[in-house]
Enzyme design. Structure first.
Site, short mmCIF file in Angstrom:
data_model
loop_
_atom_site.label_atom_id
_atom_site.label_comp_id
_atom_site.label_asym_id
_atom_site.label_seq_id
_atom_site.Cartn_x
_atom_site.Cartn_y
_atom_site.Cartn_z
N CYS A 12 0.85 -1.20 0.00
CA CYS A 12 0.00 0.00 0.00
C CYS A 12 0.88 1.25 0.00
CB CYS A 12 -0.94 0.01 1.21
SG CYS A 12 -2.31 -1.17 1.11
N ASP A 35 10.90 -7.22 -8.15
CA ASP A 35 11.07 -7.76 -6.81
C ASP A 35 12.47 -7.38 -6.31
OD1 ASP A 35 11.69 -9.79 -4.64
OD2 ASP A 35 9.65 -10.41 -5.16
N HIS A 101 -0.71 -8.43 1.14
CA HIS A 101 -1.40 -7.66 0.09
C HIS A 101 -1.31 -8.56 -1.13
CE1 HIS A 101 -2.21 -3.51 -1.80
NE2 HIS A 101 -2.15 -4.34 -2.84
N HIS A 103 -0.70 -10.36 -4.45
CA HIS A 103 0.26 -10.05 -5.50
C HIS A 103 0.61 -11.30 -6.29
CE1 HIS A 103 2.63 -11.04 -1.90
NE2 HIS A 103 3.61 -11.43 -2.70
#
Length: 117
Positions: A12, A35, A101, A103
């Protein structure tokens, strides 16, 4: 609350621009970035901008947004010129999820073994 930004969520904060990331694509609903601990020559994360704790929650609460994430995995693979690639959603700590979150990992640029775990 699902869909709302979380103050303690790393992703976020990336969406909000509070933490830097190497963004490779961005749409109205998603962000894709490299990443920081790549497991393949190409390792890009595709996340929904809205916060859902994992892929299962995302799919149940916002199936159109889940589809957006998958569409973007293909766009990322195309831009990275990957002929073959793996898409991974880790759901739960036992599966290796460390950021809560949703992904997708887009992994490519090397051969992939099966089974993956």
């Amino acid at each position: 609350m699902p869909g709302e930004p979380q103050d303690d969520c790393l992703f976020c904060k990336i969406v909000a621009g509070q933490i830097p990331a190497t963004v490779v694509r961005e749409t109205e609903t998603t962000v894709a970035f490299r990443d920081i601990n790549p497991q393949a020559p190409t390792h890009i994360l595709v996340i929904p901008k809205a916060h859902y704790k994992n892929a299962a929650e995302l799919a149940a609460a916002a199936p159109a947004l889940a589809a957006d994430v998958l569409v973007e995995t293909r766009a990322v693979a195309d831009e990275e010129k990957l002929e073959s690639y793996r898409i991974v959603f880790n759901t739960g700590s036992g599966a290796g999820q460390t950021v809560w979150h949703a992904h997708a990992h887009v992994l490519g640029g090397r051969g992939m073994e099966w089974p993956p775990g």
